[in-house]
Design a protein around this motif. Structure first.
Motif, PDB file in Angstrom:
ATOM      1  N   HIS A   1       8.780  52.951  51.566  1.00 21.31           N
ATOM      2  CA  HIS A   1       9.211  52.470  52.880  1.00 21.31           C
ATOM      3  C   HIS A   1       9.011  53.549  53.928  1.00 21.31           C
ATOM      4  O   HIS A   1       9.257  54.730  53.689  1.00 21.31           O
ATOM      5  CB  HIS A   1      10.690  52.073  52.839  1.00 21.31           C
ATOM      6  N   GLY A  59       9.848  54.308  58.193  1.00 22.07           N
ATOM      7  CA  GLY A  59      10.520  53.856  59.398  1.00 22.07           C
ATOM      8  C   GLY A  59      11.034  55.043  60.197  1.00 22.07           C
ATOM      9  O   GLY A  59      10.618  56.192  60.000  1.00 22.07           O
ATOM     10  N   SER A 104      15.925  54.150  59.290  1.00 26.35           N
ATOM     11  CA  SER A 104      15.504  54.133  57.887  1.00 26.35           C
ATOM     12  C   SER A 104      15.789  55.465  57.206  1.00 26.35           C
ATOM     13  O   SER A 104      16.115  55.509  56.016  1.00 26.35           O
ATOM     14  CB  SER A 104      14.010  53.805  57.785  1.00 26.35           C
ATOM     15  N   SER A 164       6.829  48.725  52.764  1.00 25.70           N
ATOM     16  CA  SER A 164       7.342  48.169  54.011  1.00 25.70           C
ATOM     17  C   SER A 164       7.249  49.206  55.115  1.00 25.70           C
ATOM     18  O   SER A 164       7.322  50.418  54.871  1.00 25.70           O
ATOM     19  CB  SER A 164       8.786  47.673  53.862  1.00 25.70           C
ATOM     20  N   LYS A 179       8.752  49.841  59.083  1.00 25.13           N
ATOM     21  CA  LYS A 179       9.641  49.431  60.167  1.00 25.13           C
ATOM     22  C   LYS A 179       9.198  50.177  61.421  1.00 25.13           C
ATOM     23  O   LYS A 179       9.400  51.387  61.536  1.00 25.13           O
ATOM     24  CB  LYS A 179      11.099  49.732  59.807  1.00 25.13           C
ATOM     25  N   VAL A 222       8.199  45.233  59.480  1.00 28.77           N
ATOM     26  CA  VAL A 222       9.524  44.910  60.004  1.00 28.77           C
ATOM     27  C   VAL A 222       9.606  45.409  61.442  1.00 28.77           C
ATOM     28  O   VAL A 222       9.371  46.584  61.715  1.00 28.77           O
ATOM     29  CB  VAL A 222      10.642  45.565  59.165  1.00 28.77           C
ATOM     30  N   SER A 223       9.939  44.519  62.351  1.00 33.51           N
ATOM     31  CA  SER A 223      10.082  44.915  63.751  1.00 33.51           C
ATOM     32  C   SER A 223      11.456  45.539  63.989  1.00 33.51           C
ATOM     33  O   SER A 223      12.323  45.516  63.109  1.00 33.51           O
ATOM     34  CB  SER A 223       9.861  43.710  64.658  1.00 33.51           C
ATOM     35  N   GLY A 228      13.275  42.299  62.850  1.00 39.74           N
ATOM     36  CA  GLY A 228      14.373  43.209  62.559  1.00 39.74           C
ATOM     37  C   GLY A 228      15.731  42.694  62.996  1.00 39.74           C
ATOM     38  O   GLY A 228      16.762  43.154  62.483  1.00 39.74           O
TER      39      GLY A 228
END
Length: 398
Positions: free
Chosen positions: A180, A182, A186, A238, A240, A279-280, A350
């Protein structure tokens, strides 16, 4: 558990090497021991930004993992703690101890270095302190998996590991690796502990091994970060994206779309068919319709609080400045366009993790970052949306 030196055990020292460390992409050997990094050396060499250097060396999601019969564990570390001038003292970084996957203890390490940051001038001053010792005792007898999650918000040099029984790397449990990337949310900003950042909670609920490349202030579509994601083995990925691009006022709409495409193209070079979830941003009222940059709220600092304000003007969107609303629309458009040729690409708004109703109940304390309760809510919601049947990570290809 305690943090005093113990002479009652016959300690066995185990070198801290990559085979007992998870969640780091690189280990730097220092004069004290090893420093885990969440970006590889090549990436670090391509950017000298101090914020990125601080963020990637803070070991969010990094943990020591081993199998042992030991009933006592000691870990010497050299943390680097942050102090913000004029703001309330930050809580000590926590180490979470898991035994066979269940939380069994928490502790902090005293001493260490201090980085004093003056938000009014942007300056930072480092002072040096001693190595500290963390100790967990009275662990259950018998073979068990031990995990020591390092503080998600303190750079941590690992100096020595001692146990009262031999240690070996934990076996592969066959869990999928979730990679992930972000922003500070995050990364875990304002989460209660390293296993309660929203990605760590979601990974636990989803039964996955987490590699967390959440980089506070540094989710900026940098090509070197895309290459790090490309080159890291993973089953699920993912991203973000959005808040840092706005609050750094880094780029305009003309640059943002191609940068997202390029970021995704690079990741797909190494992971052509892995489920990839874009992911917004979660709801952030100060930037929903107002561009960045965001800067410290000096009125709040004068009251001993940490807060942020947006410095842009809504009318500036006409010249291409970005807001979170614009970014969500652009990300949804890009994913829809690409998904015609990429059936493993997915999009999540999001605001399904934190939206208007959540903001009314659990407002962002400093106008940018969620608190501990919101991290838990976001982790639970992400797990339900992404890992459940029908979610991006819950289908047959995941």
């Amino acid at each position: 558990m305690d943090t005093e030196t113990d002479t009652e055990h016959d300690w066995i020292s185990t070198p801290i090497t990559a085979d007992i460390l998870r969640g780091a992409l690189d280990l730097e050997h220092t004069e004290h021991g090893v420093l885990p990094h969440r970006l590889p050396a090549r990436a670090r060499a391509q950017c000298t930004d101090g914020q990125l250097a601080m963020a990637e060396s803070q070991p969010s999601g990094v943990r020591l993992v081993f199998r042992t019969r030991a009933t006592a564990v000691e870990l010497d570390t050299l943390p680097t703690k942050r102090v913000y001038v004029g703001a309330p003292p930050r809580p000590e970084g926590l180490y979470d101890l898991l035994v066979d996957g269940r939380l069994a203890g928490q502790a902090s390490v005293s001493g260490g270095n201090t980085l004093t940051i003056d938000l009014t001038t942007g300056s930072a001053e480092r002072s040096f302190g001693p190595v500290g010792t963390l100790r967990f005792t009275e662990l259950p007898d018998g073979d068990k998996d031990i995990e020591i999650w390092l503080p998600h918000n303190e750079s941590t040099e690992l100096v020595a590991l001692r146990t009262d029984a031999p240690v070996e790397p934990a076996p592969d449990r066959g869990r999928k690796v979730w990679l992930h990337h972000g922003s500070s949310i995050s990364h875990g900003s304002d989460a209660a502990s390293p296993t309660t950042t929203w990605p760590a909670l979601a990974a636990s609920l989803g039964g996955t091994e987490l590699i967390n490349l959440g980089l506070g202030g540094s989710a900026l579509l940098d090509p070197f970060t895309a290459r790090a994601l490309r080159d890291t083995p993973a089953d699920l990925i993912s991203l973000k994206i959005g808040i840092n691009v706005v609050n750094a006022d880094l780029m305009r709409l003309r640059a943002f779309g191609p940068a997202v495409h390029g970021f995704l193209d690079t990741i797909r070079e190494g992971h052509p068919t892995a489920p990839l979830l874009v992911v917004s941003p979660i709801l952030c009222p100060i930037h929903e319709d107002t561009p960045g940059p965001s800067v410290p709220d000096f009125n709040a600092l004068g009251e001993g609080r940490l807060g942020f304000v947006a410095m842009g003007e809504p009318a500036e969107t006409a010249s291409g400045k970005l807001t979170l609303g614009i970014i969500r629309d652009e990300l949804a458009r890009i994913v829809e366009q690409r998904s015609a040729d990429d059936p493993h690409l997915y999009y999540l708004d999001g605001r399904e993790l934190y939206g208007d109703d959540d903001s009314a109940e659990l407002p962002l304390p400093d106008q940018l970052h969620p608190d501990a309760a919101t991290h838990r809510r976001m982790g639970e919601r992400f797990a339900k949306l992404a890992f459940a049947a029908g979610g991006a990570f819950g289908g047959p290809g995941a």
